[in-house]
Design a protein around this motif. Structure first.
Motif, short mmCIF file in Angstrom:
data_model
loop_
_atom_site.label_atom_id
_atom_site.label_comp_id
_atom_site.label_asym_id
_atom_site.label_seq_id
_atom_site.Cartn_x
_atom_site.Cartn_y
_atom_site.Cartn_z
N PRO A 69 51.03 41.98 43.30
CA PRO A 69 51.33 40.77 44.09
C PRO A 69 51.46 41.03 45.59
O PRO A 69 50.98 40.23 46.40
N SER A 70 52.09 42.14 45.96
CA SER A 70 52.24 42.42 47.39
C SER A 70 50.89 42.73 48.04
O SER A 70 50.63 42.35 49.19
N GLN A 71 50.02 43.42 47.29
CA GLN A 71 48.67 43.70 47.82
C GLN A 71 47.87 42.42 47.99
O GLN A 71 47.11 42.27 48.95
N ILE A 72 48.01 41.50 47.05
CA ILE A 72 47.28 40.23 47.14
C ILE A 72 47.71 39.43 48.36
O ILE A 72 46.89 38.80 49.03
N LEU A 73 49.01 39.48 48.68
CA LEU A 73 49.49 38.77 49.87
C LEU A 73 48.96 39.41 51.16
O LEU A 73 48.63 38.73 52.12
N LYS A 74 48.86 40.75 51.16
CA LYS A 74 48.40 41.45 52.36
C LYS A 74 46.88 41.45 52.48
O LYS A 74 46.34 41.47 53.59
N GLY A 75 46.18 41.46 51.32
CA GLY A 75 44.73 41.48 51.34
C GLY A 75 44.17 42.65 50.54
O GLY A 75 44.65 43.79 50.68
N VAL A 76 43.20 42.37 49.70
CA VAL A 76 42.56 43.37 48.86
C VAL A 76 41.12 43.56 49.33
O VAL A 76 40.41 42.58 49.58
N GLN A 77 40.70 44.82 49.41
CA GLN A 77 39.35 45.13 49.89
C GLN A 77 38.28 44.49 49.00
O GLN A 77 38.33 44.58 47.77
N ILE A 78 37.31 43.82 49.62
CA ILE A 78 36.20 43.20 48.89
C ILE A 78 35.07 44.22 48.79
O ILE A 78 34.59 44.73 49.81
N LEU A 79 34.65 44.52 47.56
CA LEU A 79 33.54 45.43 47.33
C LEU A 79 32.38 44.64 46.77
O LEU A 79 32.56 43.81 45.88
N VAL A 80 31.18 44.91 47.26
CA VAL A 80 29.99 44.21 46.78
C VAL A 80 29.69 44.68 45.37
O VAL A 80 29.58 45.89 45.12
N PRO A 81 29.58 43.78 44.39
CA PRO A 81 29.32 44.18 43.00
C PRO A 81 28.02 44.97 42.89
O PRO A 81 27.02 44.64 43.51
#
Length: 461
Positions: A69-81
């Motif tokens: 949850p804390s990572q989701i609030l701060k932002g999670v790295q988007i990786l291209v599938p």
């Protein structure tokens, strides 16, 4: 380290392009909690956007499923599938806009979801002044409200918007003033079977593309572009009079645009025909007459499948009695109207209509049941295509199996969807995407023949 920009996405952006999360490059994305709630309410409804809502939710889940949850609030790295871990974009976060209270200068914190999203954007703009906060929405009124409330950057989502003005869409035909052959100094003509071809200099038609129709003022010359390269253009000579004398199921073209459409539908080398134009211009009549001719008279196809998308269909279809075809019948009355018009001179017109439906094996299919099929040896009429998103039209066109022809009918002036405009309609999208494909023809109809009242209404209202 945070990106220079933070894009806040509205619900309609995710519905319009469920893969939009991968289109913002190295910049960060935030999705308000209100947007997730809207997606959740849409995904279980029997609507034509429910599938897109589920796609969007799964795309978000792929990125956030393993985060805390804390990572989701701060932002999670988007990786291209499907790519290496080195292929990184920005970060995706969820913003709890529902926890905000009304602040001075913010919009009223009522049950209006747009206000919740705008308030969240305004809060982020005030709390993070070192980077640009950009609200992305396809809702014009919401963009105006956000700007009026003090948000500095508000944008439309234009990743798949291929033209800046609908008037720039190719018409599929090109008119040459005067006599075409008078301007030609060097031509190589040859015969292949019953067809006559001409090789001319590309300077004569500088903007030509495959499957574009060409005609002049002489009412003698009419041709279709077969191929284009830097050395020559190859034209298929069609002959103006020959085009105007075409006859399908008792229907003949009224003008040259209908003749072009009829020729493209009847040509077995063309797999996709896009017929667009004003109401009453003859799109459905021409397409249906050609389909009946090809199925019943020539036997080129085994059946006619008719489908369309209308916002009420998916919700109401379950409450109507009967089979799928019977449920779809009220929404496909235009097909029945045109069948009746083609047989109005018969002794028993209703019997003729019934005969045509049975003999041509006309099937009315809901858009919801087209997915997953492989349609073979059929003529598929996609009615009201202007109400389809690019993703929905892709879904239908990729159903085309061996020996099938797709015909899209639409009028960009009659869009009923809340999520589409003439510039973002799937109809506009495929016209541009298939421009230059030798297996696809696009014809813009001109002229209205339904009645003088319909013509006046189309021009003045």
């Amino acid at each position: 380290m945070s990106a220079d920009k933070l894009y806040i996405l509205d619900t309609n952006v995710l519905l319009h392009d469920p893969n939009c999360l991968y289109e913002f490059k190295e910049q960060d994305i935030s999705i308000p909690m209100t947007v997730l709630e809207e997606l959740d309410s849409i995904k279980d409804r029997k609507q034509n956007v429910a599938q897109e809502a589920r796609f969007a939710i799964r795309a978000i889940d792929r990125i956030l499923s393993t985060a805390t949850p804390s990572q989701i609030l701060k932002g999670v790295q988007i990786l291209v599938p499907g790519t290496d871990d080195d292929t990184k974009l920005g970060k995706l976060s969820i913003f709890p806009d529902h926890e905000l209270t009304t602040r001075q200068g913010f919009l009223p914190d009522d049950k209006n979801n747009d206000n919740h999203i705008i308030n969240g954007a305004l809060h982020l703009q005030g709390s993070d002044p070192h980077r640009e906060i950009i609200l992305v929405t396809k809702d014009i009124n919401m963009r105006l409200k956000a700007l009026g409330a003090g948000l500095q950057r508000v944008e439309d989502y234009r990743k798949d918007q291929l033209v800046s003005d609908v008037d720039l869409l190719p018409s599929g035909h090109y008119h040459i003033e005067g006599n075409f052959w008078e301007a030609v100094t060097d031509v190589k003509s040859y015969q292949e079977g019953p067809n006559t071809y001409h090789r001319i200099s590309p300077d004569l038609l500088p903007d030509a593309y495959p499957c574009q129709y060409v005609y002049d003022d002489s009412k003698d010359f009419a041709a279709r572009v077969v191929s284009v390269d830097h050395e020559e253009i190859v034209l298929l000579d069609l002959g103006y009079e020959k085009l105007m004398q075409q006859d399908c199921w008792g229907i003949t073209p009224i003008n040259i645009y209908q003749a072009f459409a009829m020729q493209s539908v009847l040509d077995p080398d063309i797999d996709l025909c896009v017929l667009n134009g004003a109401a009453g211009s003859g799109k459905t009549l021409i397409a249906l007459a050609c389909a009946l001719e090809m199925v019943i008279e020539s036997g080129d196809y085994n059946k006619i499948i008719v489908t369309r998308s209308t916002p009420p269909v998916a919700e109401d279809i379950g409450f109507l009695p009967g089979t799928e075809e019977e449920k779809m019948t009220p929404w496909l009355s235009s097909i029945h109207d045109n069948l009746e018009a083609m047989h109005e001179g018969d002794d028993r017109p209703q019997s003729s209509v019934k005969y045509a439906i049975e003999k041509a094996n006309i099937q009315f299919k809901s858009l919801n049941f087209i997915r997953g099929r492989s349609i073979q040896d059929a003529v598929v009429l996609i009615d009201e295509a202007q109400n389809l998103t690019p993703q929905q039209l892709k879904t239908i066109l990729t159903r085309c199996g061996k020996g099938s022809k797709m015909i899209c009918l639409g009028n960009l002036a009659q869009i009923d969807s809340n999520y589409l405009t003439p510039l973002t309609s799937g109809l506009t999208y495929i016209v541009e995407r298939f421009k230059g494909f030798e297996g696809a023809a696009n014809i813009h109809f001109e002229g209205i023949f339904r009645s003088r009242l319909a013509e006046y209404a189309e021009e003045h209202l």
